[in-house]
Write a protein that holds these residues in place. Structure first.
Motif, PDB file in Angstrom:
ATOM      1  N   LEU A   1      12.761  20.356  26.292  1.00 37.66           N
ATOM      2  CA  LEU A   1      12.527  21.679  26.863  1.00 37.66           C
ATOM      3  C   LEU A   1      13.115  22.752  25.953  1.00 37.66           C
ATOM      4  CD1 LEU A   1      11.522  23.406  29.248  1.00 37.66           C
ATOM      5  CD2 LEU A   1      13.783  23.092  30.305  1.00 37.66           C
ATOM      6  N   GLY A   2      14.312  22.478  25.411  1.00 35.87           N
ATOM      7  CA  GLY A   2      14.934  23.421  24.480  1.00 35.87           C
ATOM      8  C   GLY A   2      14.114  23.618  23.221  1.00 35.87           C
ATOM      9  N   THR A   3      13.612  22.509  22.631  1.00 35.10           N
ATOM     10  CA  THR A   3      12.811  22.632  21.408  1.00 35.10           C
ATOM     11  C   THR A   3      11.479  23.329  21.685  1.00 35.10           C
ATOM     12  OG1 THR A   3      11.781  20.450  21.687  1.00 35.10           O
ATOM     13  CG2 THR A   3      13.802  20.541  20.389  1.00 35.10           C
ATOM     14  N   THR A   4      11.000  23.241  22.938  1.00 36.60           N
ATOM     15  CA  THR A   4       9.703  23.831  23.285  1.00 36.60           C
ATOM     16  C   THR A   4       9.791  25.339  23.467  1.00 36.60           C
ATOM     17  OG1 THR A   4       8.973  21.771  24.332  1.00 36.60           O
ATOM     18  CG2 THR A   4       7.813  23.788  24.961  1.00 36.60           C
ATOM     19  N   ILE A   5      10.824  25.808  24.169  1.00 32.26           N
ATOM     20  CA  ILE A   5      10.872  27.248  24.462  1.00 32.26           C
ATOM     21  C   ILE A   5      11.489  28.063  23.324  1.00 32.26           C
ATOM     22  CG2 ILE A   5      11.033  26.770  26.925  1.00 32.26           C
ATOM     23  CD1 ILE A   5      13.942  27.771  26.820  1.00 32.26           C
ATOM     24  N   ALA A   6      12.275  27.424  22.446  1.00 34.75           N
ATOM     25  CA  ALA A   6      12.981  28.172  21.405  1.00 34.75           C
ATOM     26  C   ALA A   6      12.059  28.962  20.472  1.00 34.75           C
ATOM     27  CB  ALA A   6      13.880  27.240  20.589  1.00 34.75           C
ATOM     28  N   PRO A   7      10.955  28.374  19.962  1.00 34.09           N
ATOM     29  CA  PRO A   7      10.112  29.152  19.043  1.00 34.09           C
ATOM     30  C   PRO A   7       9.525  30.408  19.681  1.00 34.09           C
ATOM     31  CG  PRO A   7       9.646  26.818  18.802  1.00 34.09           C
ATOM     32  CD  PRO A   7      10.520  26.966  20.015  1.00 34.09           C
ATOM     33  N   SER A   8       9.033  30.312  20.919  1.00 33.60           N
ATOM     34  CA  SER A   8       8.485  31.490  21.597  1.00 33.60           C
ATOM     35  C   SER A   8       9.575  32.520  21.863  1.00 33.60           C
ATOM     36  CB  SER A   8       7.812  31.090  22.914  1.00 33.60           C
ATOM     37  OG  SER A   8       6.633  30.364  22.671  1.00 33.60           O
ATOM     38  N   LEU A   9      10.736  32.039  22.310  1.00 32.93           N
ATOM     39  CA  LEU A   9      11.856  32.936  22.580  1.00 32.93           C
ATOM     40  C   LEU A   9      12.324  33.603  21.293  1.00 32.93           C
ATOM     41  CD1 LEU A   9      13.898  33.938  24.729  1.00 32.93           C
ATOM     42  CD2 LEU A   9      15.361  32.004  24.079  1.00 32.93           C
ATOM     43  N   GLY A  10      12.458  32.800  20.231  1.00 33.93           N
ATOM     44  CA  GLY A  10      12.871  33.350  18.945  1.00 33.93           C
ATOM     45  C   GLY A  10      11.846  34.317  18.384  1.00 33.93           C
ATOM     46  N   GLY A  11      10.555  33.998  18.566  1.00 33.79           N
ATOM     47  CA  GLY A  11       9.506  34.906  18.105  1.00 33.79           C
ATOM     48  C   GLY A  11       9.585  36.256  18.787  1.00 33.79           C
ATOM     49  N   PHE A  12       9.907  36.236  20.092  1.00 31.02           N
ATOM     50  CA  PHE A  12      10.002  37.492  20.843  1.00 31.02           C
ATOM     51  C   PHE A  12      11.242  38.297  20.469  1.00 31.02           C
ATOM     52  CE2 PHE A  12      11.622  39.812  24.571  1.00 31.02           C
ATOM     53  CZ  PHE A  12      10.573  40.703  24.754  1.00 31.02           C
ATOM     54  N   LEU A  13      12.380  37.614  20.325  1.00 38.04           N
ATOM     55  CA  LEU A  13      13.649  38.310  20.104  1.00 38.04           C
ATOM     56  C   LEU A  13      13.916  38.667  18.648  1.00 38.04           C
ATOM     57  CD1 LEU A  13      16.000  36.254  22.456  1.00 38.04           C
ATOM     58  CD2 LEU A  13      15.057  38.530  22.878  1.00 38.04           C
ATOM     59  N   ILE A  14      13.381  37.859  17.716  1.00 37.52           N
ATOM     60  CA  ILE A  14      13.787  38.005  16.311  1.00 37.52           C
ATOM     61  C   ILE A  14      12.676  38.549  15.426  1.00 37.52           C
ATOM     62  CG2 ILE A  14      14.553  36.736  14.262  1.00 37.52           C
ATOM     63  CD1 ILE A  14      16.007  34.799  16.209  1.00 37.52           C
ATOM     64  N   LEU A  15      11.464  38.004  15.574  1.00 32.01           N
ATOM     65  CA  LEU A  15      10.393  38.415  14.667  1.00 32.01           C
ATOM     66  C   LEU A  15       9.912  39.828  14.984  1.00 32.01           C
ATOM     67  CD1 LEU A  15       8.411  35.070  14.336  1.00 32.01           C
ATOM     68  CD2 LEU A  15      10.194  35.989  12.858  1.00 32.01           C
ATOM     69  N   THR A  16       9.377  40.487  13.997  1.00 30.97           N
ATOM     70  CA  THR A  16       9.087  41.920  14.050  1.00 30.97           C
ATOM     71  C   THR A  16       8.246  42.326  15.246  1.00 30.97           C
ATOM     72  OG1 THR A  16       9.158  41.990  11.648  1.00 30.97           O
ATOM     73  CG2 THR A  16       8.135  43.855  12.745  1.00 30.97           C
ATOM     74  N   GLU A  17       7.231  41.507  15.572  1.00 31.61           N
ATOM     75  CA  GLU A  17       6.294  41.933  16.601  1.00 31.61           C
ATOM     76  C   GLU A  17       6.919  42.007  17.981  1.00 31.61           C
ATOM     77  OE1 GLU A  17       4.399  40.694  13.091  1.00 31.61           O
ATOM     78  OE2 GLU A  17       5.752  39.562  14.367  1.00 31.61           O
ATOM     79  N   GLY A  18       7.921  41.140  18.260  1.00 31.69           N
ATOM     80  CA  GLY A  18       8.476  41.106  19.591  1.00 31.69           C
ATOM     81  C   GLY A  18       9.791  41.839  19.713  1.00 31.69           C
TER      82      GLY A  18
ATOM     83  N   GLY B   1       6.293  21.188  22.332  1.00 31.71           N
ATOM     84  CA  GLY B   1       5.939  20.853  23.711  1.00 31.71           C
ATOM     85  C   GLY B   1       5.089  19.608  23.791  1.00 31.71           C
ATOM     86  N   GLY B   2       4.253  19.382  22.778  1.00 28.97           N
ATOM     87  CA  GLY B   2       3.442  18.168  22.728  1.00 28.97           C
ATOM     88  C   GLY B   2       4.308  16.921  22.738  1.00 28.97           C
ATOM     89  N   ALA B   3       5.439  16.987  22.044  1.00 26.33           N
ATOM     90  CA  ALA B   3       6.361  15.846  22.016  1.00 26.33           C
ATOM     91  C   ALA B   3       6.936  15.586  23.401  1.00 26.33           C
ATOM     92  CB  ALA B   3       7.481  16.109  21.013  1.00 26.33           C
ATOM     93  N   MET B   4       7.203  16.652  24.157  1.00 28.45           N
ATOM     94  CA  MET B   4       7.739  16.490  25.506  1.00 28.45           C
ATOM     95  C   MET B   4       6.702  15.820  26.413  1.00 28.45           C
ATOM     96  SD  MET B   4       9.436  19.366  28.014  1.00 28.45           S
ATOM     97  CE  MET B   4       8.008  20.447  27.974  1.00 28.45           C
ATOM     98  N   VAL B   5       5.460  16.292  26.346  1.00 28.18           N
ATOM     99  CA  VAL B   5       4.381  15.701  27.149  1.00 28.18           C
ATOM    100  C   VAL B   5       4.161  14.242  26.741  1.00 28.18           C
ATOM    101  CG1 VAL B   5       1.899  15.793  27.647  1.00 28.18           C
ATOM    102  CG2 VAL B   5       3.240  17.909  27.544  1.00 28.18           C
ATOM    103  N   GLY B   6       4.171  13.990  25.426  1.00 22.04           N
ATOM    104  CA  GLY B   6       3.940  12.645  24.911  1.00 22.04           C
ATOM    105  C   GLY B   6       4.971  11.641  25.369  1.00 22.04           C
ATOM    106  N   ARG B   7       6.182  12.082  25.644  1.00 24.37           N
ATOM    107  CA  ARG B   7       7.224  11.159  26.108  1.00 24.37           C
ATOM    108  C   ARG B   7       6.873  10.587  27.476  1.00 24.37           C
ATOM    109  NH1 ARG B   7      10.875  14.815  23.693  1.00 24.37           N
ATOM    110  NH2 ARG B   7      11.666  13.905  21.777  1.00 24.37           N
ATOM    111  N   PHE B   8       6.350  11.442  28.340  1.00 23.68           N
ATOM    112  CA  PHE B   8       5.987  10.958  29.671  1.00 23.68           C
ATOM    113  C   PHE B   8       4.794  10.005  29.590  1.00 23.68           C
ATOM    114  CE2 PHE B   8       8.174  14.996  30.616  1.00 23.68           C
ATOM    115  CZ  PHE B   8       9.133  14.523  31.498  1.00 23.68           C
ATOM    116  N   ILE B   9       3.827  10.330  28.741  1.00 26.33           N
ATOM    117  CA  ILE B   9       2.680   9.435  28.542  1.00 26.33           C
ATOM    118  C   ILE B   9       3.163   8.104  27.951  1.00 26.33           C
ATOM    119  CG2 ILE B   9       0.499   9.109  27.313  1.00 26.33           C
ATOM    120  CD1 ILE B   9       0.191  12.180  27.335  1.00 26.33           C
TER     121      ILE B   9
END
Length: 423
Positions: free
Chosen positions: A158-175, A289-297
């Motif tokens: 869950l941490g690896t999944t949300i970090a890129p979106s969160l980092g994109g919003f807080l750090i990268l220029t557009e967000g 997030g694909g890795a998280m879903v794949g674990r359950f499968i």
């Protein structure tokens, strides 16, 4: 990134009901490890742009971060032997918090200090893993240890999944906030990391305080330490499946980290998706997030299919997808490389368990060797960066593809290692 708890420890007088709070705190640690690790995927293109780096220079981020796993693992094991697991976890949290705090002066003093900050942060995480991983197995009855490990790994994902979106919003220029509606200067772009990483430093210190005051079960030391290798005996490496498994862990972690590290830049290529860094960061979340879903499968499928066959299938699928990304373009190339995350899901724990199969009293030492092989995350992205600078970014993905070729071989060679009843 998965974290394997030591099997070489035993609790004293634990009770399932009384361990809820410690389990919650340790689950938060797994979440933070995942978050901090995949935030690198956002920072690499960010720092590359600010400091006008080539790909090799940009990959020094992963070199310093994952290099800490290799350099600090042995000292961490010795430290924890001396001060104990609980104090070791607190020490790791404080050092990781110091690494996050270093991002503040780094944003004003250049790339070299950023690299030092990454190394300090990862050093803290390494100590933390050596100290905290055993608690996953001892916080409750041995019969339910597997379910607890699954839970903590799910929160790591869950941490690896949300970090890129969160980092994109807080750090990268557009967000990130833009002062007076103007395009930010390089100095302002560098300063964008200050707030998020100071908040992470505060969160890590809060966890350190919680870990210091909570009552945790005592862990007895067995003859073998599972968290780190105290001495590498030639005997344990005589097991061919362990040696090949260590190479497999090295290449798997390297391939997984390398794809994540280059993903934002890859999606920014005109013939792929032409996305800005901020927009591309959200798609990195799909990769993890694909890795998280794949674990359950995988959890369901591997009850009926041997680990070796499952590993070989996932490796073959990953190779095919990477080749589509290398020789394709547009949406096909974009979604092919993102889909590799789904097939990464079972690889780390499967390689790990196959490599340790029937090692007996050498299991703890073998586990330590496999943990040190995580240094692949430092070296493989570096190799891809070198290739990207010479033949181009898209073709450079032959590096992770080659990593999965070896994992395919390992899966096929040891496909019959377990029968279905032992899975």
């Amino acid at each position: 990134m998965e974290h394997v708890a030591s099997a070489a420890v035993r609790p004293h007088g634990h009770t399932e009901g009384g361990n809820t709070v410690p389990l919650i705190i340790i689950t938060l640690l797994f979440f933070m490890w995942g978050l901090l690790t995949s935030l690198n995927d956002v920072l690499i293109p960010h720092l590359k742009s600010i400091y006008t780096l080539n790909y090799v220079q940009a990959m020094l981020v992963q070199f310093c971060f994952f290099g800490a796993y290799f350099i600090v693992s042995l000292p961490a094991g010795m430290l924890i032997k001396k001060i104990g697991y609980q104090r070791g976890a607190v020490t790791g949290l404080v050092i990781a918090a110091a690494g996050c705090a270093l991002f503040f002066p780094a944003s004003m003093n250049g790339y070299a200090l950023f690299l030092l900050a990454f190394f300090v942060l990862a050093s803290g995480i390494t100590i933390l893993q050596v100290a905290a991983n055993p608690y996953v197995t001892v916080l409750g009855e041995p019969a339910t240890a597997s379910s607890r490990l699954t839970l903590t790994q799910a929160f790591n994902s869950l941490g690896t999944t949300i970090a890129p979106s969160l980092g994109g919003f807080l750090i990268l220029t557009e967000g990130a906030p833009v002062i007076a509606g103007l395009v930010r200067s390089k100095a302002e772009e560098a300063a964008a990391v200050q707030g998020p990483y100071l908040a992470l430093a505060a969160a890590l210190l809060a966890l350190a305080i919680l870990f210091a005051v909570v009552r945790l079960p005592k862990i007895s030391h067995s003859a073998e330490e599972g968290g780190a290798v105290s001495s590498v005996q030639t005997g344990v490496l005589a097991h061919r499946h362990l040696l090949l498994g260590a190479i497999g862990i090295f290449l798997y972690v390297g391939g997984e980290v390398s794809i994540g590290s280059f993903l934002i830049n890859f999606l920014g290529e005109a013939n792929i998706a032409g996305l800005s860094n901020g927009a591309a960061a959200h798609y990195v979340s799909y990769y993890w997030g694909g890795a998280m879903v794949g674990r359950f499968i995988g959890f369901a499928v591997m009850r009926y299919i041997s680990p070796g066959k499952a590993l070989a299938f996932n490796s073959a699928a990953s190779i095919a997808l990477i080749l589509l990304a290398i020789f394709g373009h547009g949406q096909v190339a974009m979604w092919s490389i993102i889909a590799v995350g789904l097939f990464n899901s079972i690889m780390f724990p499967t390689i790990f368990s196959m490599a340790l199969h029937k090692l007996g009293k050498q299991t703890g030492q073998g586990s330590g060797i496999l943990c040190m092989a995580i240094v692949g995350g430092a070296l493989v992205p570096f190799a891809q960066g070198l290739l990207a600078d010479t033949i181009g970014l898209q073709l450079s993905f032959v590096v992770p593809a080659a990593c999965y070729v070896f994992i395919l071989y390992f899966g096929l060679k040891y496909a019959s290692m377990y029968n279905k009843e032992t899975v």
